[in-house]
Design a protein around this motif. Sequence first.
Motif, short mmCIF file in Angstrom:
data_model
loop_
_atom_site.label_atom_id
_atom_site.label_comp_id
_atom_site.label_asym_id
_atom_site.label_seq_id
_atom_site.Cartn_x
_atom_site.Cartn_y
_atom_site.Cartn_z
N PRO A 1 -77.89 -1.01 -26.27
CA PRO A 1 -76.88 -2.07 -26.37
C PRO A 1 -76.91 -3.06 -25.21
O PRO A 1 -77.04 -2.67 -24.05
CB PRO A 1 -75.55 -1.30 -26.39
CG PRO A 1 -75.90 0.11 -26.74
CD PRO A 1 -77.27 0.33 -26.19
N THR B 1 -66.18 -9.49 -35.09
CA THR B 1 -66.52 -8.22 -34.46
C THR B 1 -68.02 -8.00 -34.62
O THR B 1 -68.58 -8.33 -35.64
CB THR B 1 -65.75 -7.08 -35.17
OG1 THR B 1 -64.36 -7.40 -35.13
CG2 THR B 1 -65.98 -5.76 -34.50
N ALA B 2 -68.62 -7.43 -33.57
CA ALA B 2 -70.07 -7.19 -33.62
C ALA B 2 -70.39 -6.05 -34.59
O ALA B 2 -69.67 -5.05 -34.62
CB ALA B 2 -70.58 -6.86 -32.23
N ASN C 1 -75.90 -4.19 -31.90
CA ASN C 1 -75.94 -3.82 -30.49
C ASN C 1 -76.33 -4.96 -29.56
O ASN C 1 -76.70 -4.72 -28.41
CB ASN C 1 -76.94 -2.67 -30.30
CG ASN C 1 -76.35 -1.35 -30.72
OD1 ASN C 1 -75.13 -1.16 -30.66
ND2 ASN C 1 -77.21 -0.43 -31.16
N ILE D 1 -74.81 -8.40 -28.30
CA ILE D 1 -73.68 -9.32 -28.31
C ILE D 1 -73.94 -10.49 -27.37
O ILE D 1 -74.26 -10.30 -26.20
CB ILE D 1 -72.38 -8.60 -27.89
CG1 ILE D 1 -72.00 -7.55 -28.95
CG2 ILE D 1 -71.23 -9.57 -27.67
CD1 ILE D 1 -70.79 -6.73 -28.61
N ASN E 1 -65.12 -7.51 -25.40
CA ASN E 1 -66.14 -7.30 -26.43
C ASN E 1 -66.68 -5.87 -26.39
O ASN E 1 -66.91 -5.25 -27.44
CB ASN E 1 -67.29 -8.32 -26.25
CG ASN E 1 -67.06 -9.56 -27.10
OD1 ASN E 1 -66.49 -9.48 -28.19
ND2 ASN E 1 -67.51 -10.71 -26.60
N TRP F 1 -66.39 -3.15 -29.45
CA TRP F 1 -67.66 -2.59 -29.87
C TRP F 1 -67.66 -1.06 -29.76
O TRP F 1 -68.17 -0.35 -30.62
CB TRP F 1 -68.79 -3.20 -29.03
CG TRP F 1 -70.14 -2.58 -29.21
CD1 TRP F 1 -71.07 -2.89 -30.17
CD2 TRP F 1 -70.71 -1.54 -28.42
NE1 TRP F 1 -72.17 -2.09 -30.01
CE2 TRP F 1 -71.98 -1.26 -28.95
CE3 TRP F 1 -70.25 -0.81 -27.31
CZ2 TRP F 1 -72.81 -0.28 -28.40
CZ3 TRP F 1 -71.06 0.15 -26.77
CH2 TRP F 1 -72.35 0.41 -27.31
#
Lengths: 340, 340, 340, 340
Positions: free
Chosen positions: C92, C134-135, C138, C140, C320, C324
């Motif tokens: 990520p 929203t993500a 992995n 962002i 974030n 996540w």
Amino acid sequence: MKAAIVGVTGYTGVELIRLIQQHPKLTIGTIHSHTMHEHAEKVYPHLNGFLDQEILPYDPQLIQQENDLVFFATPAGISKTLAADFVEKKFPIIDLSGDLRLKKPSDYQRYYQKEPAEAALLAQAEYVVPEFNTAQGNLIANPGCYATAAILASAPIVQQGWLAGTMIFDGKSGLSGAGKSLTDSSHYVSASENMTMYKVNQHQHIPEILQQLQQWDPDLQHIHFSTSLIPVKRGIFMTLYAPIKETVTEAMLYQQFLETYEKAAFVRVQPLGKMPALRQVTTTNFCDIGLSMNQETQILTVAAVIDNLGKGAAGQAIQNFNVWAGLPETAGLLQVPIYP
Amino acid sequence: MKAAIVGVTGYTGVELIRLIQQHPKLTIGTIHSHTMHEHAEKVYPHLNGFLDQEILPYDPQLIQQENDLVFFATPAGISKTLAADFVEKKFPIIDLSGDLRLKKPSDYQRYYQKEPAEAALLAQAEYVVPEFNTAQGNLIANPGCYATAAILASAPIVQQGWLAGTMIFDGKSGLSGAGKSLTDSSHYVSASENMTMYKVNQHQHIPEILQQLQQWDPDLQHIHFSTSLIPVKRGIFMTLYAPIKETVTEAMLYQQFLETYEKAAFVRVQPLGKMPALRQVTTTNFCDIGLSMNQETQILTVAAVIDNLGKGAAGQAIQNFNVWAGLPETAGLLQVPIYP
Amino acid sequence: MKAAIVGVTGYTGVELIRLIQQHPKLTIGTIHSHTMHEHAEKVYPHLNGFLDQEILPYDPQLIQQENDLVFFATPAGISKTLAADFVEKKFPIIDLSGDLRLKKPSDYQRYYQKEPAEAALLAQAEYVVPEFNTAQGNLIANPGCYATAAILASAPIVQQGWLAGTMIFDGKSGLSGAGKSLTDSSHYVSASENMTMYKVNQHQHIPEILQQLQQWDPDLQHIHFSTSLIPVKRGIFMTLYAPIKETVTEAMLYQQFLETYEKAAFVRVQPLGKMPALRQVTTTNFCDIGLSMNQETQILTVAAVIDNLGKGAAGQAIQNFNVWAGLPETAGLLQVPIYP
Amino acid sequence: MKAAIVGVTGYTGVELIRLIQQHPKLTIGTIHSHTMHEHAEKVYPHLNGFLDQEILPYDPQLIQQENDLVFFATPAGISKTLAADFVEKKFPIIDLSGDLRLKKPSDYQRYYQKEPAEAALLAQAEYVVPEFNTAQGNLIANPGCYATAAILASAPIVQQGWLAGTMIFDGKSGLSGAGKSLTDSSHYVSASENMTMYKVNQHQHIPEILQQLQQWDPDLQHIHFSTSLIPVKRGIFMTLYAPIKETVTEAMLYQQFLETYEKAAFVRVQPLGKMPALRQVTTTNFCDIGLSMNQETQILTVAAVIDNLGKGAAGQAIQNFNVWAGLPETAGLLQVPIYP
């Protein structure tokens, strides 16, 4: 008369431009920089309409041809190598850098960590605090900013031999005192809302101050000297803590300050006990001084404020020029300070 | 536990709110002001979502009913008349004002130019610098901002009896130190890009410092003490010039500072010769200390920086609360300083 | 969970350190820089006692081995070449730079004047304004500072299709927004008591804002966008002038702002007509919004304030991360703003 | 000629003192205040050596006896009641307050929330922007600070009828613009590192701007106008967003600005696309203007910077005096701006 400025892209150089522009007898001949060669008004939009000239490379022949004297507003280490050529031809120099101030080469080496100027050059240079001495020749070493404030704050006491111990100078300077070079500590984000202390007892103005004070009191061996940066553009707030002999009263001290500066057009002694604010002298050639005696500790507190670019550099250089040229000391320098 | 705050509309009161909001064991019971009675979030938009409470008039019964202790964040002259009622009922007080700090009523009279508190009240009050002593009772007088910095800067030397002369304290404070009251000197236009010196040798923290230092060295008679305002919101930069006995070396001094503060969670001694910047402690309860010995003058320069609203007021009050309540000294106080 | 930070010597990196230190579920694994490799507490004295780690060279293997995710707090042009390796291994990334925000490579080329990232990488990157999306994966791309303020200020109007003309954004930023690099305009002496305008209609956040707004209104073609520097360290004051359709009333507008941000923990809509002050959000993840409708011109004035290092960078990156990672959105981010 | 100043204790009054002191043809006769009666140099230590005069109570007879004209540097609401007496005797007045600027009494009532001046007085008063008109009589209403910047920024466009929509003015002012009165928002601790927006579309300079612009374009009905405070002492940064007719090109716009101000000694139009910095005019009577056209939005961005105490008040008053007295417009006003 016409003057050249070498080093116009620094704060001191651009302040010289401003002061010469409002001087009744002096005009700018040529302007020079070692690093930037553009039109002056492009580099400095505030000068738009005031200085329609190119910033030229350093060119000693041109300088001598087009001007009556030259101001060096260069960083340490430059003028010591450039001055000899002018001196030889008896062309007048006012050097605002530290290169020609110290009589002992070892002092320069220790505090500037560079090779000192030639002995012959140092011998000819005259360190002139215009409140106390006058140049005889054509090579004037203009005092440093902290040094100017420290000397004016302490002279009346040192001259009288009234000290009972080591003087402690606590100097606070605005950021322009550190010059225009970009460093982490001069970044707005670092400097704003901050205060830092630097070069404790190691500042290069220490030997310059001692050299001057020892002319009045050869027994004076040391001063204690600290320097800090406060978040202002311009200005030095110099606080002096001076242990005073038991026989000397506050009244005597105050009287002595008044007398010492009675004829000094640019030193304004405040009413006893009233300390000056930094802003009351910014953009000018004034040094305002306040004093307060503590009977319990027998220590005198003196606060002296100057503008580091004015009385601490370019203003004093013009004052030195005025005296040297036989003009009234105040020519071109008597503006009301900017307030607020 | 629940705490009331009296005087929430001042800078110290609003900082207490912030610190209590992030405290693991303390919450705000009621908040009070003598002058302003509105919803807290209306007065302070930054608190929106954090403090859904009305600012109430002063009401000692309500305070005692709804809380476990009270913080007085009031100007000088208020808590001395209000505290007795609480003391009688053994209700715990932490007083952030100067009213209960001085054991000698004549000192209060001289420096605060007001009538001192009752002798009985002063007798019960405990002046607590948490690095050095602990409250036994329920009435804590929280130290002043300049005093905190001055005591922490000088304690290791005074405790050892290493002084060879008068200590000189040169204190610089941010504008919040002068409180929220509106004066010419606190106007942005006056304060920005300025520095002023005030109350030279007359500041009300002088007797408080002497009282504490004399517990360690009863022969210490005087200190020399100046205070200035620099253009920052928060922070005290305290410079101490201490003449040191000839037999004491720099290494001994540094070692002593390290040992004195070895267990002090909030005093961070810098590497020898490295001076702290004001910003490295703002918004926190830290006091960062740097020191530099001058062999030529035998004077030690100590620089101690604190946040006047943090370690100099509300932070130290919470630290005092923590110790008094038997909690870890650092509870709720260990945030990373805001940088930049 | 453990996070690596690449680029710890910039303002955003050091703010990430602060925010992770106070996070309940996230700790710092390793810290990296391309330029400086010293102990973190030596570089940043304010971290003394908080981060006993060396700043390491960039080392992707070590990062993946010792951490659960990585934050890139690097200048433009770095992460676009480094990210692929992590993406391949599904490690990520939260990228705080502008490298992965723009879907159209030509936009990047035009506004950043650099080669864009590989198409495959851009395809995987998700631009996440946590108030709106929203993500899923992995990778962002964290929004820019001006962009965050501009999007939050205009979203309720654009989403409703209430615009009657071109929106004009007048953005004012503190100096930390320009990064830690040393330039003439970031020198304290230039920046203090000054205001400058730069990159008029050329700022690299323009395409980022348009890209987001066009998701709500594909007909929106242009925005007018100016950026200025004001003498503050931190903070963005974004003023939006939005021409509004005749049928839309002030009450409808206010209601829409309230509804849009009803569940947004970090967006605080002020009472109608009351504009926020920059300081009420500094050091936090809040965005405070005020609005005022002018009936005569049918133009809505919106003022949105954020901390460019908080909600405009590191704060939003943590927000974030929280979403996540399935944590409460506010984890570690609910501190009272520093006031004053 | 000799001038009296009424209201010397405000920022504008003290700036008038400075400017008159450096004027070749004007000297200070008497100085007056309604609130403070001390020696001028005691109130203003920066004036030490420049103004050995007492600040006198208001005394119309003395003013007329000792002076050739009077400057009113008073807050709104004062000169409207004092002027009649002078007008009757044809004694020249330059009024720096807002009392005599608005021709429609209802505008004054709405925006100043005070009773307007007598109709006869308003009829005689002449609102003079010296770049565009000249006084015929002896009663000059000097323009306001925001108004000066707004009018100079927009005149070339309005005069040509090139507007395609409502002009939006985004004005940023230094704190001295709010006067010397002490308020929470002018406290250093509130103002430093902050920015606030106030009086959105309600500022009292709006009708003054409209009144002037409608002389050139009677169809111009509204302007959109916001005002903010930024943390500087002096200066207005006025940004204008002007929707421009499709047929008008950037080149035409630039050319028009150059022509409009070709003979204006104090308006300096920057090279196209180059925006001025606030500092390049502070302490002077200059207005520097930059412009940048956005082809995509067909909106022109104009930035105009002035010193609110200079061109925005006292400087323009002296300029108005010069023209009125038949002197060169620039007499006493051509100093190099203070930089840095």
